[in-house]
Motif scaffolding. Sequence first.
Motif, mmCIF file in Angstrom:
data_model
loop_
_atom_site.group_PDB
_atom_site.id
_atom_site.type_symbol
_atom_site.label_atom_id
_atom_site.label_comp_id
_atom_site.label_asym_id
_atom_site.label_seq_id
_atom_site.Cartn_x
_atom_site.Cartn_y
_atom_site.Cartn_z
ATOM 1 N N THR A 111 20.069 50.762 -7.608
ATOM 2 C CA THR A 111 18.609 50.739 -7.424
ATOM 3 C C THR A 111 17.901 49.916 -8.504
ATOM 4 N N GLN A 114 16.469 46.346 -7.510
ATOM 5 C CA GLN A 114 15.133 46.252 -6.899
ATOM 6 C C GLN A 114 14.049 46.649 -7.902
ATOM 7 N N LYS A 118 10.694 44.664 -8.905
ATOM 8 C CA LYS A 118 9.390 45.287 -8.647
ATOM 9 C C LYS A 118 8.512 45.279 -9.895
ATOM 10 N N VAL A 122 7.915 40.198 -8.663
ATOM 11 C CA VAL A 122 8.559 39.082 -7.972
ATOM 12 C C VAL A 122 8.309 39.232 -6.464
ATOM 13 N N TYR A 123 7.113 38.858 -6.053
ATOM 14 C CA TYR A 123 6.749 38.823 -4.639
ATOM 15 C C TYR A 123 5.803 37.649 -4.432
ATOM 16 N N ILE A 124 5.682 37.233 -3.156
ATOM 17 C CA ILE A 124 4.932 36.013 -2.889
ATOM 18 C C ILE A 124 3.427 36.212 -3.006
ATOM 19 N N TYR A 127 0.948 33.259 0.847
ATOM 20 C CA TYR A 127 1.878 32.154 1.123
ATOM 21 C C TYR A 127 1.168 30.821 0.918
ATOM 22 N N ALA A 142 17.726 33.040 0.105
ATOM 23 C CA ALA A 142 17.296 34.258 0.797
ATOM 24 C C ALA A 142 18.463 35.025 1.402
ATOM 25 N N ASP A 171 15.585 35.135 -6.604
ATOM 26 C CA ASP A 171 14.330 35.681 -6.057
ATOM 27 C C ASP A 171 13.114 35.045 -6.741
ATOM 28 N N ARG A 178 7.272 29.357 -2.810
ATOM 29 C CA ARG A 178 6.424 29.758 -1.688
ATOM 30 C C ARG A 178 4.969 29.995 -2.071
ATOM 31 N N THR B 97 5.226 35.262 5.388
ATOM 32 C CA THR B 97 5.974 36.058 4.405
ATOM 33 C C THR B 97 7.067 35.215 3.756
ATOM 34 N N SER B 135 14.969 39.685 4.232
ATOM 35 C CA SER B 135 14.733 39.241 2.850
ATOM 36 C C SER B 135 13.244 39.030 2.596
ATOM 37 N N ILE B 138 11.383 42.495 2.633
ATOM 38 C CA ILE B 138 11.651 43.279 1.417
ATOM 39 C C ILE B 138 10.709 42.815 0.303
ATOM 40 N N MET B 139 10.550 41.502 0.213
ATOM 41 C CA MET B 139 9.685 40.954 -0.831
ATOM 42 C C MET B 139 8.219 41.354 -0.587
ATOM 43 N N GLU B 140 7.832 41.342 0.687
ATOM 44 C CA GLU B 140 6.465 41.741 1.034
ATOM 45 C C GLU B 140 6.250 43.228 0.718
ATOM 46 N N ARG B 142 7.806 44.888 -1.497
ATOM 47 C CA ARG B 142 7.853 45.029 -2.960
ATOM 48 C C ARG B 142 6.454 44.918 -3.562
ATOM 49 N N ARG B 143 5.684 44.005 -2.989
ATOM 50 C CA ARG B 143 4.308 43.833 -3.464
ATOM 51 C C ARG B 143 3.538 45.153 -3.351
ATOM 52 N N GLU B 145 4.883 48.146 -3.036
ATOM 53 C CA GLU B 145 5.525 49.153 -3.893
ATOM 54 C C GLU B 145 4.910 49.090 -5.286
ATOM 55 N N GLU B 147 1.978 48.171 -5.986
ATOM 56 C CA GLU B 147 0.607 48.689 -5.934
ATOM 57 C C GLU B 147 0.557 50.181 -5.652
ATOM 58 N N LEU B 154 15.670 56.516 -1.468
ATOM 59 C CA LEU B 154 17.027 56.233 -1.006
ATOM 60 C C LEU B 154 17.881 57.500 -1.066
#
Lengths: 224, 544
Positions: A111, A114, A118, A122-124, A127, A142, A171, A178, B97, B135, B138-140, B142-143, B145, B147, B154
């Motif tokens: 875990t 991730q 988090k 690390v998120y977009i 876009y 990806a 990642d 992006r 995404t 993939s 998951i990234m979307e 995560r954003r 998560e 917040e 799990l």
Amino acid sequence: MKIRILRQQEPDSQAYWEAFDYDGTTDISVAGLLDHLNYNDDIINDAGRKTTRIGWDCSCMQGMCGACAMVINETPALACETFLYNLKTREITIRPLRKFPVIHDLIVDRTLIQENLKITDVYIGKYNPKENEDHRHQYEAAKCLKCGLCLEVCPNYTNGESFYGAMYANDCYLVYARNKEKSADMKNTYSAHFGNSCSKSLSCVDICPMNIPSLASMAKLYRK
Amino acid sequence: MKEVLIIGSGISGLTCAVRCAGLGMHATLISPVSSERAQSVMAAGGINAVTAECEEGDSVACHIEDTLKGGGMIAGRNAVTGLCGHAEEIIHFLEGTGTVFTVDDNGRPVVRAFGGQSHKRTHYCGSSTGKQIVSALIMEARRFEGEGLIDRKLRMYFHSALIKDGECYGAILYDEKSRSLLPVFADAVVIASGGQNALFGKTTGTTLCDGYAAGKLFLQGAELKNLEFIQYHPTTLETAQKRMLISEAVRGEGGRLFYEDNGKRIYFMEDIYGPKGNLMTRDVVSREIDRIGKDVFLDISFLDKKLIDKKIPEVRDLCMKYRGIDISKEPIPVSPSVHFFMGGLAVHLNHETNIRNLYAAGECASMYHGANRLGGNSLLAAIYSGNTAADDISGRVKENGHPDFSRTLKEEQDSLNGLLSSKSSFSVMHIRDMLSDTMRKNMSIVRSGITLKEGMDDIDYYLSVADQIHFDSSESIYTNYSLPAILTLARAAVTCALSRHESRGSHYRSDYPETKDDLAYATLISYDNGAYTTRPDKEKIYEN
């Protein structure tokens, strides 16, 4: 054939080796072997004693989900695509990944992979891709299974420390490509959690079951 | 803030969670393993949508008609219209995404042909479309998560829903870490637990999708629908560990099916159905392969190697890795195998079941595919259904409080404790293995009243011993407690198949080979104190 497995019943209990005899075909993968050992109502070890089923994670059984990453004959690999005929030994040793806490037998807790992504955002977000960004490279990056093999072999990665390993670099690259508004942030977080501490052994590139060109991700994030 | 409990973190569960968070709700995402391990990553071929990239003459209306026709005309028109009408928007959402679609030289997505389509409209990411979407999602997620709008849990399993007077207030979960049952209350529960693979043992998918949630909710009063319709994918490859899917993309790129007769290749699908014969729907192709009864091969070796490398690299790698077959030089030996379940929890257009505040999305819900699913429509339905459920929950007025479930909890815990201390000669995996033998034999591509009744007798026997199993401590507690509901689901599926006295789509009865116009309805099945009752949905109550 002798199959030696490093077992552990509980997260806090003592690990121990247990051996099993196997005289079937070598034309199967280690995942198939584990399935075979677990198939009967009673599981018998090489001393003829009844024992518990071997715990291991699996889902797709075809190299697409990363669940069955483990150490086979001292080499980290996916069990479902490591074939007995390639191992060329009469004794096979199987142990859980060493860089992660053991939950049960060959099942480990990944875990933190991730969690690290988090806590470093690390998120977009929006876009807003960079122009002429390498489409093929993004496709390859990806594909990451988050299996943990690249962390297992990395000389710099230790669970719980601030160096996050090659999968983190990939990642970061995906976000960098992006959303150009986050590209500077991604370079910074990449440097803090990967770039500044990577000793470039590149063992991560060799071990990756998806053949992700992590070196290319690193190169893009190094670029001024 | 509204609380939504989502069971399952594949594409449908992830989409629903992201949509819920985007609408200002809090989603708790429950799954035994992380999203990377979900069956969704194995979806290969693509996702259907009519977009600017499609052929001239294609339209949403064509997509709707193809879907209805491919499904044997029993899927609801209203539902399919909603699905196809939102497909372009879903492609744009996925692009936004960061999903890496295969594109042309101008950077625009390209489309490929899939079975049962009047026009090419399958957008794709090489031959790993599901993985690329997962993939990105998951990234979307995560954003959100970060917040605090999505929480992932799990190593947690669904146990049962908290239902009173036809209304759902949450669920009881089994927490593997504490080895205890855990009640979680929510404004809505969304089941996104995937298909019913484990009924058949090893399929092209993962055995983690076992149908337990559908079976348990059936026992708790949820209606199920169309369980007789099980898709056998015509092109799967035998390997030492499972049958592996050879994506429909191979036929979409021109792959030809043949068998050999005295050294001569017989391209039987083209001989029977003409030049587009290889791209007939999956039910038709599987039945032809079954009828021929010979070794069948899929040939793509004539395609330029560069195109194979570009368009179906994952198929190339899979064949080489597991069978040493170079698809650029030799044909692939293929045969049909269980791949997808058109049936599942019956849901209304808003994806709510007959139990208020209990929703189902993705493969565990039965809605769009009728008697046979078209390739490329499952990823579309997974995303559309997750979105639809989230939108409906968002529009509801929040209700406060819940009834007292302490007695239910105690009864369930006592029942689990009883299981843990049970001793008999029956082990849970032994019964699961026998069930999959029965289902493969008796719910195969061609069925009859005789074989189905034999299957029913077998399952009744397994059910009679299911509550006396020897508790196997080296299997997970979930595997032990899930058995009766899985067997119940299997019995319900056989009951549905017995009740349909015709052949339609993937359901082919040798004793009723004709399709009958007066039976063009979905099958509904309900459970009440041991009685399984089927009825045709003539009023189309799940279309409104």
